[in-house]
Design a protein around this motif. Structure first.
Motif, PDB file in Angstrom:
ATOM      1  N   THR A   1      27.258  36.654  31.719  1.00 37.90           N
ATOM      2  CA  THR A   1      27.817  35.423  31.478  1.00 37.90           C
ATOM      3  C   THR A   1      27.803  35.296  29.957  1.00 37.90           C
ATOM      4  OG1 THR A   1      26.952  34.681  33.488  1.00 37.90           O
ATOM      5  CG2 THR A   1      27.188  33.079  31.593  1.00 37.90           C
ATOM      6  N   LEU A   2      26.585  35.427  29.269  1.00 36.50           N
ATOM      7  CA  LEU A   2      26.371  35.568  27.844  1.00 36.50           C
ATOM      8  C   LEU A   2      27.567  36.258  27.047  1.00 36.50           C
ATOM      9  CD1 LEU A   2      24.838  34.695  25.338  1.00 36.50           C
ATOM     10  CD2 LEU A   2      23.491  36.402  25.750  1.00 36.50           C
ATOM     11  N   ASP A   3      27.501  37.628  27.436  1.00 39.79           N
ATOM     12  CA  ASP A   3      28.508  38.588  27.128  1.00 39.79           C
ATOM     13  C   ASP A   3      30.055  37.921  27.027  1.00 39.79           C
ATOM     14  OD1 ASP A   3      26.237  40.099  26.070  1.00 39.79           O
ATOM     15  OD2 ASP A   3      26.779  41.573  28.009  1.00 39.79           O
ATOM     16  N   LEU A   4      30.317  37.351  28.116  1.00 36.30           N
ATOM     17  CA  LEU A   4      31.857  36.852  28.324  1.00 36.30           C
ATOM     18  C   LEU A   4      31.899  35.747  27.306  1.00 36.30           C
ATOM     19  CD1 LEU A   4      34.210  36.691  29.616  1.00 36.30           C
ATOM     20  CD2 LEU A   4      33.179  35.365  31.409  1.00 36.30           C
ATOM     21  N   HIS A   5      30.970  34.863  27.101  1.00 39.16           N
ATOM     22  CA  HIS A   5      31.163  33.721  26.312  1.00 39.16           C
ATOM     23  C   HIS A   5      30.973  34.178  24.884  1.00 39.16           C
ATOM     24  CE1 HIS A   5      30.307  31.336  29.662  1.00 39.16           C
ATOM     25  NE2 HIS A   5      30.493  30.130  28.960  1.00 39.16           N
ATOM     26  N   VAL A   6      30.468  34.992  24.625  1.00 42.95           N
ATOM     27  CA  VAL A   6      30.428  35.667  23.263  1.00 42.95           C
ATOM     28  C   VAL A   6      31.858  36.287  22.857  1.00 42.95           C
ATOM     29  CG1 VAL A   6      29.494  37.538  21.581  1.00 42.95           C
ATOM     30  CG2 VAL A   6      28.004  36.046  22.832  1.00 42.95           C
ATOM     31  N   GLN A   7      32.185  37.074  23.724  1.00 37.53           N
ATOM     32  CA  GLN A   7      33.661  37.609  23.649  1.00 37.53           C
ATOM     33  C   GLN A   7      34.888  36.579  23.501  1.00 37.53           C
ATOM     34  OE1 GLN A   7      34.374  40.311  27.035  1.00 37.53           O
ATOM     35  NE2 GLN A   7      32.416  41.325  26.558  1.00 37.53           N
ATOM     36  N   ARG A   8      34.651  35.673  24.138  1.00 40.16           N
ATOM     37  CA  ARG A   8      35.608  34.518  23.922  1.00 40.16           C
ATOM     38  C   ARG A   8      35.498  33.744  22.592  1.00 40.16           C
ATOM     39  NH1 ARG A   8      38.420  32.348  28.237  1.00 40.16           N
ATOM     40  NH2 ARG A   8      38.216  30.522  27.478  1.00 40.16           N
ATOM     41  N   LEU A   9      34.243  33.458  22.253  1.00 45.12           N
ATOM     42  CA  LEU A   9      34.066  33.140  20.978  1.00 45.12           C
ATOM     43  C   LEU A   9      34.669  33.785  19.781  1.00 45.12           C
ATOM     44  CD1 LEU A   9      32.802  30.515  19.757  1.00 45.12           C
ATOM     45  CD2 LEU A   9      30.442  31.779  19.510  1.00 45.12           C
ATOM     46  N   ARG A  10      34.297  34.981  19.702  1.00 44.82           N
ATOM     47  CA  ARG A  10      35.069  36.022  19.051  1.00 44.82           C
ATOM     48  C   ARG A  10      36.579  35.906  18.769  1.00 44.82           C
ATOM     49  NH1 ARG A  10      31.838  41.266  21.207  1.00 44.82           N
ATOM     50  NH2 ARG A  10      30.206  41.371  19.618  1.00 44.82           N
ATOM     51  N   LYS A  11      37.123  35.729  19.792  1.00 45.60           N
ATOM     52  CA  LYS A  11      38.729  35.957  19.931  1.00 45.60           C
ATOM     53  C   LYS A  11      39.057  34.592  19.600  1.00 45.60           C
ATOM     54  CE  LYS A  11      42.330  36.544  23.174  1.00 45.60           C
ATOM     55  NZ  LYS A  11      42.787  36.790  24.565  1.00 45.60           N
ATOM     56  N   LYS A  12      38.402  33.428  20.058  1.00 52.77           N
ATOM     57  CA  LYS A  12      38.854  32.161  19.613  1.00 52.77           C
ATOM     58  C   LYS A  12      38.807  31.867  17.718  1.00 52.77           C
ATOM     59  CE  LYS A  12      38.151  29.518  23.888  1.00 52.77           C
ATOM     60  NZ  LYS A  12      37.526  28.616  24.375  1.00 52.77           N
ATOM     61  N   LEU A  13      37.622  32.598  17.300  1.00 53.79           N
ATOM     62  CA  LEU A  13      37.494  32.331  15.874  1.00 53.79           C
ATOM     63  C   LEU A  13      37.854  33.561  15.023  1.00 53.79           C
ATOM     64  CD1 LEU A  13      33.876  30.765  16.056  1.00 53.79           C
ATOM     65  CD2 LEU A  13      36.154  29.575  15.736  1.00 53.79           C
TER      66      LEU A  13
END
Length: 219
Positions: A187-199
């Motif tokens: 769950t954490l890794d998925l959120h970090v991946q999405r944050l990376r992509k958005k920013l």
């Protein structure tokens, strides 16, 4: 900018705290003994003081007596871990008490908590071209709005407040999800991946082997 005075007779500890709080966006000054601290408090205005107890010149308890009428929030940072020492510090008017050795992430979190209590928090955080408006709960990149979920926003704030510091997965999960971490990082890794992509932080928000993640920013 929030101004913080760090008072500790161990220069490496002062430097460590200074580095991490400066990375989190605070303006820091240091004093290595009690008399130097009193001179700085008399001549400068501070929003928060981090205060060791065992100091040459004047100890932390004496300095606390001087600070109390000034209304400046204080966090004691000390190796004195017994309950009686903690109680004495709090009775003298300290807002919090942190025992050495401490985790720098916990230190930053306690600083934020005390500043919030006194309505002295920074309203905007920055990392490169990314700006976080804490009051409006709004994020922009190069002036353009970025839509984040609440969990992504919480992770972003943690990363910016701890720039260039490796954060453990356990710390990230428990701070943002506010529940115990049991080792499943999907769950954490998925959120970090999405944050990376958005920013656009594919090369800035890096994984640290067997630890977690680190936001690498040169500012």
């Amino acid at each position: 900018m929030i101004k913080i005075l760090i008072v500790d007779d161990e220069k490496p500890i002062c430097d460590l705290i200074d580095l991490n709080l400066s990375s989190a966006g605070y303006q820091c000054s240091t004093a290595l003994d009690g008399l130097e601290a009193l001179d700085k408090i008399e001549n400068e205005t501070y929003d928060l003081i981090l205060l060791d107890i065992m100091l040459p010149g004047a100890d932390g308890y004496d300095i606390m007596e001087y600070i109390r009428p000034l209304g400046i929030p204080v966090i004691f940072i000390t190796a004195k871990h017994e309950v009686k020492d903690r109680v004495k510090g709090l009775k003298l008017g300290a807002d919090d008490y942190l025992v050495k050795p401490f985790d720098v992430v916990e230190l930053v979190a306690r600083v934020e908590a005390v500043l919030r209590r006194y309505n002295k928090t920074e309203q905007k955080l920055k990392a490169g071209d990314v700006t976080v408006d804490m009051e409006a709960h709004r994020v922009t990149k190069a002036g353009r709005p970025v839509t984040l979920t609440n969990k992504e926003f919480g992770l972003l704030v943690l990363f910016i407040r701890n720039k260039n510091v490796a954060l453990f997965r356990e710390t990230l999960y428990e701070k943002v999800w506010e529940e115990e971490y049991y080792g499943d990082s999907r769950t954490l890794d998925l959120h970090v991946q999405r944050l990376r992509k958005k920013l656009g932080w594919e090369h800035s928000l890096v994984a640290v082997y067997k630890v977690g993640y680190r936001l690498e920013v040169s500012e």
